[in-house]
Scaffold this active site. Structure first.
Site, PDB file in Angstrom:
ATOM      1  N   ARG A 125       0.692 125.375  62.047  1.00 30.58           N
ATOM      2  CA  ARG A 125       0.784 125.640  62.805  1.00 30.58           C
ATOM      3  C   ARG A 125      -0.144 125.240  64.029  1.00 30.58           C
ATOM      4  O   ARG A 125      -0.465 124.658  65.774  1.00 30.58           O
ATOM      5  CB  ARG A 125      -0.477 127.500  63.448  1.00 30.58           C
ATOM      6  CG  ARG A 125      -0.120 127.481  64.315  1.00 30.58           C
ATOM      7  CD  ARG A 125       0.119 129.277  64.657  1.00 30.58           C
ATOM      8  NE  ARG A 125      -0.727 129.683  65.928  1.00 30.58           N
ATOM      9  CZ  ARG A 125      -1.872 130.092  66.574  1.00 30.58           C
ATOM     10  NH1 ARG A 125      -2.957 129.668  66.416  1.00 30.58           N
ATOM     11  NH2 ARG A 125      -1.810 130.843  67.530  1.00 30.58           N
ATOM     12  N   ARG A 169      -6.911 129.254  72.511  1.00 34.05           N
ATOM     13  CA  ARG A 169      -8.032 127.602  73.089  1.00 34.05           C
ATOM     14  C   ARG A 169      -7.805 127.089  74.134  1.00 34.05           C
ATOM     15  O   ARG A 169      -7.663 125.961  75.136  1.00 34.05           O
ATOM     16  CB  ARG A 169      -8.197 126.902  71.974  1.00 34.05           C
ATOM     17  CG  ARG A 169      -7.887 127.668  70.833  1.00 34.05           C
ATOM     18  CD  ARG A 169      -6.898 126.826  69.262  1.00 34.05           C
ATOM     19  NE  ARG A 169      -6.550 127.986  68.103  1.00 34.05           N
ATOM     20  CZ  ARG A 169      -7.292 128.704  67.566  1.00 34.05           C
ATOM     21  NH1 ARG A 169      -5.521 129.417  68.504  1.00 34.05           N
ATOM     22  NH2 ARG A 169      -6.775 129.632  66.474  1.00 34.05           N
ATOM     23  N   LYS A 211     -18.513 121.560  64.654  1.00 32.15           N
ATOM     24  CA  LYS A 211     -17.918 120.656  63.246  1.00 32.15           C
ATOM     25  C   LYS A 211     -17.246 119.587  64.243  1.00 32.15           C
ATOM     26  O   LYS A 211     -16.536 119.254  64.048  1.00 32.15           O
ATOM     27  CB  LYS A 211     -16.715 122.535  63.069  1.00 32.15           C
ATOM     28  CG  LYS A 211     -14.995 121.771  62.215  1.00 32.15           C
ATOM     29  CD  LYS A 211     -15.717 121.029  61.520  1.00 32.15           C
ATOM     30  CE  LYS A 211     -13.870 121.453  60.870  1.00 32.15           C
ATOM     31  NZ  LYS A 211     -12.762 120.483  61.798  1.00 32.15           N
ATOM     32  N   PRO A 228     -18.225 116.098  59.150  1.00 34.57           N
ATOM     33  CA  PRO A 228     -17.893 117.305  59.581  1.00 34.57           C
ATOM     34  C   PRO A 228     -18.007 118.570  58.216  1.00 34.57           C
ATOM     35  O   PRO A 228     -17.343 117.830  57.364  1.00 34.57           O
ATOM     36  CB  PRO A 228     -16.442 117.106  60.088  1.00 34.57           C
ATOM     37  CG  PRO A 228     -16.394 115.944  60.122  1.00 34.57           C
ATOM     38  CD  PRO A 228     -17.202 115.487  59.164  1.00 34.57           C
ATOM     39  N   ASP A 230     -16.440 121.689  57.220  1.00 29.91           N
ATOM     40  CA  ASP A 230     -15.608 123.417  57.504  1.00 29.91           C
ATOM     41  C   ASP A 230     -15.905 124.563  56.588  1.00 29.91           C
ATOM     42  O   ASP A 230     -16.358 124.016  55.957  1.00 29.91           O
ATOM     43  CB  ASP A 230     -14.245 122.556  57.865  1.00 29.91           C
ATOM     44  CG  ASP A 230     -13.429 122.293  56.586  1.00 29.91           C
ATOM     45  OD1 ASP A 230     -14.121 121.951  55.984  1.00 29.91           O
ATOM     46  OD2 ASP A 230     -12.327 123.239  56.167  1.00 29.91           O
TER      47      ASP A 230
END
Length: 272
Positions: A125, A169, A211, A228, A230
């Site tokens: 996506r 977003r 992040k 980073p 996650d």
DNA sequence: CGCCAGGCTTCTA
DNA sequence: TAGAAGCATGGC
């Protein structure tokens, strides 16, 4: 060794560059597999790149290789020189598993925008939303589209991103674009700042947390000490290093170490 | 259908 | 300062 034929650049004697792994490890969203090649657009230029034994073949001119792709693929760094702790068997395994991964030096705005979109989202996506964004607002480039400039996005009305289906977003993207376009947020300048200072600036952007900031630092601003973390990294670190993992130990290689751990964790689902 | 995705902001205690 | 809710959408 580098050979320049017409329309192609061939790197040989080089087992430290795997386009498949580099584009398969989740750091960029505009390249895919096509006829055995990794193909996509960056810096407004289309590139096809593939490996063939110990050779890597890039479909580009010598000029573009020197001025764009060499830095994009971080080819000036010797990844084999990274010193992994001798008593860290897992990390040695993850590094071998991910050998050939390069940390891409993407354009800062593309990195920031892409990772804002990536939050709480899945990779297919993310790619779809970015493809729509480029198709709608990017300049035509080599039969595709460049990543849209922040100025172009900043000029949109508040509902201008409805069609890309980015959900909650969208206002983050617009806000970041307007900050960059107005000059309030100078992304290229963050390259020259110490990583912690650059991160502080990024965190001041609405919709950008630790992040996303760290991904922008690592993939878009050349701060390879960024690390980073996650959900996959959290899972891996807590399973493999219950006592904690000190990435600062690896200094400017921490971001590369992170990529090895992330890639291994995702590909193997952590069947250690 | 339900769960979850390379999180972040805001509210609550 | 920590934890949980809410967020918008669609892949699987």
């Amino acid at each position: 060794m580098i050979d320049y034929n017409d329309g192609a650049v061939v790197l040989s004697g080089n087992d430290a560059f795997s386009p498949e792994r580099t584009f398969g490890c989740g750091q960029a969203f505009r390249f895919g597999e096509n006829e055995g090649c990794c193909e996509g657009i960056a810096f407004g230029k289309r590139l096809r790149v593939r490996s063939e034994g110990d050779r890597t073949i890039l479909s580009c001119s010598r000029e573009d290789f020197e001025s764009v792709w060499k830095d994009y693929f971080d080819l000036g760094r010797d990844y084999s020189a990274i010193n992994i702790d001798r008593d860290d068997a897992f990390l040695a395994k993850a590094a071998a598993f991910g050998r050939g991964i390069r940390i891409l030096r993407q354009q800062p705005w593309e990195a920031l925008c892409s990772f804002i979109i990536s939050q709480c989202n899945n990779i297919p996506r993310i790619k779809g939303i970015i493809a729509k964004l480029c198709g709608l607002y990017g300049e035509p480039a080599d039969g595709g589209f460049a990543f849209p400039t922040p100025e172009r996005i900043a000029a949109l009305p508040d509902d201008g991103l409805d069609a890309i289906r980015a959900g909650y977003r969208a206002p983050y993207i617009l806000g970041a674009a307007r900050a960059v376009a107005s000059g309030k947020l100078d992304l290229p300048a963050l390259t020259a700042l110490p990583t912690d200072d650059a991160r502080r600036v990024l965190l001041s952007v609405n919709g950008v947390g630790k992040k996303v900031a760290d991904c922008t630092l690592l993939y878009g601003l050349g701060h390879t000490d960024a690390f980073p973390v996650d959900v996959w990294m959290k899972r891996a670190l807590s399973e493999i290093y219950p006592g904690g993992f000190d990435e600062k130990r690896y200094g400017g290689d921490a971001g590369i170490i992170q990529q090895y751990i992330f890639y291994y964790a995702r590909e193997t689902k952590l069947n250690v």
